[in-house]
Motif scaffolding. Sequence first.
Motif, short mmCIF file in Angstrom:
data_model
loop_
_atom_site.label_atom_id
_atom_site.label_comp_id
_atom_site.label_asym_id
_atom_site.label_seq_id
_atom_site.Cartn_x
_atom_site.Cartn_y
_atom_site.Cartn_z
N GLY A 35 0.82 -1.22 0.00
CA GLY A 35 0.00 0.00 0.00
C GLY A 35 0.85 1.26 0.00
O GLY A 35 0.56 2.21 -0.72
N GLU A 36 1.90 1.28 0.82
CA GLU A 36 2.80 2.44 0.87
C GLU A 36 3.51 2.63 -0.46
O GLU A 36 3.67 3.75 -0.94
CB GLU A 36 3.85 2.27 1.97
CG GLU A 36 3.29 2.32 3.37
CD GLU A 36 4.32 1.90 4.41
OE1 GLU A 36 4.23 2.43 5.54
OE2 GLU A 36 5.20 1.06 4.12
N ALA A 39 0.97 3.89 -3.26
CA ALA A 39 0.31 5.19 -3.05
C ALA A 39 0.70 6.29 -4.06
O ALA A 39 -0.17 6.99 -4.56
CB ALA A 39 0.54 5.67 -1.62
N ASP A 42 -0.55 6.41 -9.99
CA ASP A 42 -1.93 6.50 -10.45
C ASP A 42 -2.25 5.27 -11.30
O ASP A 42 -2.29 5.34 -12.53
CB ASP A 42 -2.11 7.78 -11.26
CG ASP A 42 -3.56 8.02 -11.65
OD1 ASP A 42 -4.44 7.51 -10.95
OD2 ASP A 42 -3.79 8.69 -12.68
#
Length: 119
Positions: A35-36, A39, A42
């Motif tokens: 997730g990090e 982030a 896009d």
Amino acid sequence: MAQRLSTLDGVFQAVADPTRRAVLGRLGSGPASIGELAAPFDMALPSFMKHIRYLEKNGLITTRKIGRVRMCTIERDRFTLIESWLSEQRSIWAGRTDRLEQFVTAPTPDVRPDKETSA
């Protein structure tokens, strides 16, 4: 030797992509969750996971699940392989450029064309 070159091919293909280079750059400062890492990009998570799997397949990162979170860690040993190959190439090309420099800067004998008389 062939396996080493095949491994290098995969590693160089892995770092050819800007997304994967950015992931490796981030992991250079320490482990991070998927997730990090995803982030700043896009793109959909399944698309991002293709990049993670490619890096993992080529031995540049490892992933492990901690509870519900998948953590990624950079594999610094794989970069030793790249560094070794680049060092070999640097040595080869340094020798070639040194020989070229010697050839270009070596004094040449004074060769004068024969004087022909015009009739």
